[in-house]
Design a protein around this motif. Structure first.
Motif, PDB file in Angstrom:
ATOM      1  N   ASP A  89      25.227 -11.141  -1.921  1.00 15.96           N
ATOM      2  CA  ASP A  89      26.092 -10.394  -1.784  1.00 15.96           C
ATOM      3  C   ASP A  89      26.787 -10.171  -3.091  1.00 15.96           C
ATOM      4  OD1 ASP A  89      27.754 -12.851  -2.394  1.00 15.96           O
ATOM      5  OD2 ASP A  89      28.237 -13.059  -0.471  1.00 15.96           O
ATOM      6  N   ALA A  90      27.964  -9.321  -3.225  1.00 17.16           N
ATOM      7  CA  ALA A  90      28.590  -8.946  -4.607  1.00 17.16           C
ATOM      8  C   ALA A  90      29.073 -10.262  -5.484  1.00 17.16           C
ATOM      9  CB  ALA A  90      29.805  -8.088  -4.442  1.00 17.16           C
ATOM     10  N   ALA A  91      29.495 -11.511  -4.818  1.00 13.45           N
ATOM     11  CA  ALA A  91      30.030 -12.651  -5.286  1.00 13.45           C
ATOM     12  C   ALA A  91      28.871 -13.307  -6.016  1.00 13.45           C
ATOM     13  CB  ALA A  91      30.878 -13.538  -4.384  1.00 13.45           C
ATOM     14  N   ALA A  92      27.629 -13.316  -5.222  1.00 12.72           N
ATOM     15  CA  ALA A  92      26.704 -14.149  -5.660  1.00 12.72           C
ATOM     16  C   ALA A  92      26.033 -13.171  -6.887  1.00 12.72           C
ATOM     17  CB  ALA A  92      25.583 -14.213  -4.333  1.00 12.72           C
ATOM     18  N   VAL A  93      25.914 -12.071  -6.854  1.00 15.21           N
ATOM     19  CA  VAL A  93      25.433 -11.305  -7.880  1.00 15.21           C
ATOM     20  C   VAL A  93      26.183 -11.500  -9.236  1.00 15.21           C
ATOM     21  CG1 VAL A  93      25.172  -8.836  -8.738  1.00 15.21           C
ATOM     22  CG2 VAL A  93      24.509  -9.376  -6.389  1.00 15.21           C
ATOM     23  N   ARG A  94      27.520 -11.566  -8.950  1.00 15.06           N
ATOM     24  CA  ARG A  94      28.293 -11.610 -10.045  1.00 15.06           C
ATOM     25  C   ARG A  94      28.114 -13.019 -10.794  1.00 15.06           C
ATOM     26  NH1 ARG A  94      32.241  -9.245 -12.991  1.00 15.06           N
ATOM     27  NH2 ARG A  94      32.698  -7.648 -11.367  1.00 15.06           N
ATOM     28  N   GLU A  95      28.109 -13.975  -9.909  1.00 14.18           N
ATOM     29  CA  GLU A  95      28.003 -15.178 -10.323  1.00 14.18           C
ATOM     30  C   GLU A  95      26.766 -15.747 -11.083  1.00 14.18           C
ATOM     31  OE1 GLU A  95      27.374 -19.815  -8.295  1.00 14.18           O
ATOM     32  OE2 GLU A  95      28.609 -18.363  -7.129  1.00 14.18           O
ATOM     33  N   ALA A  96      25.525 -15.026 -10.412  1.00 18.85           N
ATOM     34  CA  ALA A  96      24.127 -15.255 -11.251  1.00 18.85           C
ATOM     35  C   ALA A  96      23.885 -14.532 -12.321  1.00 18.85           C
ATOM     36  CB  ALA A  96      22.948 -14.891 -10.001  1.00 18.85           C
ATOM     37  N   SER A  97      24.502 -13.374 -12.350  1.00 17.13           N
ATOM     38  CA  SER A  97      24.300 -12.262 -13.597  1.00 17.13           C
ATOM     39  C   SER A  97      25.383 -12.302 -14.533  1.00 17.13           C
ATOM     40  CB  SER A  97      23.885 -10.942 -13.004  1.00 17.13           C
ATOM     41  OG  SER A  97      25.094 -10.528 -12.541  1.00 17.13           O
ATOM     42  N   GLY A  98      26.599 -12.428 -14.079  1.00 14.39           N
ATOM     43  CA  GLY A  98      27.490 -12.334 -15.044  1.00 14.39           C
ATOM     44  C   GLY A  98      28.010 -10.798 -14.956  1.00 14.39           C
ATOM     45  N   TYR A  99      27.406 -10.002 -14.091  1.00 14.47           N
ATOM     46  CA  TYR A  99      27.745  -8.593 -14.193  1.00 14.47           C
ATOM     47  C   TYR A  99      28.196  -8.166 -12.684  1.00 14.47           C
ATOM     48  CZ  TYR A  99      25.284  -8.651 -18.361  1.00 14.47           C
ATOM     49  OH  TYR A  99      24.942  -9.163 -19.579  1.00 14.47           O
ATOM     50  N   ALA A 100      28.954  -6.796 -12.382  1.00 17.00           N
ATOM     51  CA  ALA A 100      29.171  -6.515 -11.107  1.00 17.00           C
ATOM     52  C   ALA A 100      27.935  -5.726 -10.676  1.00 17.00           C
ATOM     53  CB  ALA A 100      30.354  -5.520 -11.143  1.00 17.00           C
ATOM     54  N   ILE A 101      27.753  -5.430  -9.226  1.00 13.05           N
ATOM     55  CA  ILE A 101      26.890  -4.663  -8.626  1.00 13.05           C
ATOM     56  C   ILE A 101      26.988  -3.166  -9.383  1.00 13.05           C
ATOM     57  CG2 ILE A 101      26.118  -3.392  -6.617  1.00 13.05           C
ATOM     58  CD1 ILE A 101      26.533  -6.188  -5.271  1.00 13.05           C
ATOM     59  N   GLY A 102      25.848  -2.647  -9.751  1.00 11.87           N
ATOM     60  CA  GLY A 102      25.873  -1.265 -10.206  1.00 11.87           C
ATOM     61  C   GLY A 102      26.044  -1.196 -11.674  1.00 11.87           C
ATOM     62  N   GLY A 103      26.068  -2.343 -12.293  1.00 13.38           N
ATOM     63  CA  GLY A 103      26.025  -2.580 -13.766  1.00 13.38           C
ATOM     64  C   GLY A 103      25.091  -3.663 -14.209  1.00 13.38           C
ATOM     65  N   VAL A 104      24.344  -4.165 -13.486  1.00 12.72           N
ATOM     66  CA  VAL A 104      23.324  -5.495 -13.600  1.00 12.72           C
ATOM     67  C   VAL A 104      22.474  -5.112 -14.598  1.00 12.72           C
ATOM     68  CG1 VAL A 104      21.954  -7.231 -12.803  1.00 12.72           C
ATOM     69  CG2 VAL A 104      24.142  -6.561 -11.651  1.00 12.72           C
ATOM     70  N   PRO A 105      22.094  -5.394 -15.896  1.00 10.14           N
ATOM     71  CA  PRO A 105      21.150  -5.135 -16.641  1.00 10.14           C
ATOM     72  C   PRO A 105      19.971  -5.956 -16.239  1.00 10.14           C
ATOM     73  CG  PRO A 105      22.689  -6.618 -17.783  1.00 10.14           C
ATOM     74  CD  PRO A 105      23.329  -6.276 -16.641  1.00 10.14           C
ATOM     75  N   PRO A 106      18.585  -5.549 -16.867  1.00  9.74           N
ATOM     76  CA  PRO A 106      17.590  -6.310 -16.586  1.00  9.74           C
ATOM     77  C   PRO A 106      17.391  -7.737 -17.102  1.00  9.74           C
ATOM     78  CG  PRO A 106      16.960  -4.472 -17.846  1.00  9.74           C
ATOM     79  CD  PRO A 106      18.462  -4.368 -17.545  1.00  9.74           C
ATOM     80  N   PHE A 107      18.220  -7.823 -18.177  1.00  4.96           N
ATOM     81  CA  PHE A 107      18.068  -9.360 -18.901  1.00  4.96           C
ATOM     82  C   PHE A 107      19.395  -9.422 -19.540  1.00  4.96           C
ATOM     83  CE2 PHE A 107      16.235  -6.063 -21.761  1.00  4.96           C
ATOM     84  CZ  PHE A 107      16.736  -6.076 -22.806  1.00  4.96           C
ATOM     85  N   GLY A 108      19.830 -10.533 -20.032  1.00  4.70           N
ATOM     86  CA  GLY A 108      21.217 -10.881 -20.674  1.00  4.70           C
ATOM     87  C   GLY A 108      22.105 -11.593 -19.446  1.00  4.70           C
ATOM     88  N   HIS A 109      21.564 -12.203 -18.589  1.00  5.20           N
ATOM     89  CA  HIS A 109      22.320 -12.796 -17.591  1.00  5.20           C
ATOM     90  C   HIS A 109      22.922 -14.369 -17.850  1.00  5.20           C
ATOM     91  CE1 HIS A 109      19.140 -10.328 -15.518  1.00  5.20           C
ATOM     92  NE2 HIS A 109      20.359  -9.477 -15.511  1.00  5.20           N
ATOM     93  N   VAL A 110      24.029 -14.852 -17.365  1.00 10.73           N
ATOM     94  CA  VAL A 110      24.351 -15.941 -17.315  1.00 10.73           C
ATOM     95  C   VAL A 110      23.760 -17.150 -16.814  1.00 10.73           C
ATOM     96  CG1 VAL A 110      26.930 -15.084 -17.711  1.00 10.73           C
ATOM     97  CG2 VAL A 110      26.127 -15.809 -15.239  1.00 10.73           C
ATOM     98  N   THR A 111      22.859 -16.777 -15.834  1.00  8.71           N
ATOM     99  CA  THR A 111      21.878 -17.773 -15.331  1.00  8.71           C
ATOM    100  C   THR A 111      20.423 -17.403 -15.417  1.00  8.71           C
ATOM    101  OG1 THR A 111      23.686 -17.928 -13.394  1.00  8.71           O
ATOM    102  CG2 THR A 111      21.391 -18.788 -12.878  1.00  8.71           C
ATOM    103  N   ARG A 112      19.722 -18.205 -15.809  1.00  9.08           N
ATOM    104  CA  ARG A 112      18.210 -17.956 -15.951  1.00  9.08           C
ATOM    105  C   ARG A 112      17.658 -17.637 -14.531  1.00  9.08           C
ATOM    106  NH1 ARG A 112      14.445 -15.359 -18.297  1.00  9.08           N
ATOM    107  NH2 ARG A 112      12.390 -16.333 -18.429  1.00  9.08           N
TER     108      ARG A 112
END
Length: 169
Positions: A89-112
């Motif tokens: 879900d949107a909250a889990a995406v932001r928590e794992a990646s550091g970005y909102a849905i629709g803007g998640v890049p393929p790398f550069g996340h807050v979580t490996r």
């Protein structure tokens, strides 16, 4: 536009850490969906990279898929040897990646995260991915993109069986 001017600060930092300089394009209208991005860029829908976060037995996993295809969660489950895979879900995406849905890049996340890249991405000389927000994208050769993401190339594309059915996100 330079990376520092256009990319999300977290993504710009990741690019700098990797020693990469990529042309980031910013659009006034959102490029949140693959179709919006392809139209704004003027490329094929399949040249858009969707960076999708799933939960495999509760652990975040990133799947890189072309913009015209859907992810087969059963194939992802089998690839990972997981018990269950579901879309985060949107909250889990932001928590794992550091970005909102629709803007998640393929790398550069807050979580490996484990990264699975669908083989279909390699069909192109250049693909476009989000640069950290719904208004920015950047181009890269697919093999380089997968390498920088630390991904492994797999077959996780859903096979559309219904005649006339459009592939979805």
């Amino acid at each position: 536009m330079t990376t520092a001017d256009a990319a999300h600060p977290l993504f710009a930092a990741a690019l700098a850490e990797l020693g990469l300089s990529v042309p980031v394009r910013r659009f006034p209208a959102a490029t949140r969906t693959a179709a919006q991005a392809a139209e704004a860029i003027g490329c094929e829908l399949s040249q858009i990279v969707k960076s999708l976060v799933f939960a495999a037995d509760g652990v975040p996993v990133l799947v890189l898929m072309d913009g015209g295809s859907r992810v087969d969660t059963e194939r992802v489950r089998a690839e990972l040897g997981a018990g269950a895979v579901r879309r985060a879900d949107a909250a889990a995406v932001r928590e794992a990646s550091g970005y909102a849905i629709g803007g998640v890049p393929p790398f550069g996340h807050v979580t490996r995260m484990t990264v699975l890249a669908d083989r279909g991405l390699l069909d192109h000389g250049e693909v476009w991915a989000a640069a950290g927000d719904p208004h920015t994208v950047f181009p890269m050769a697919p093999k380089d993109l997968v390498a920088h993401a630390g991904g492994r190339v797999v077959d996780v594309r859903a096979v559309e069986v219904a005649e006339g059915r459009e592939p979805g996100a």
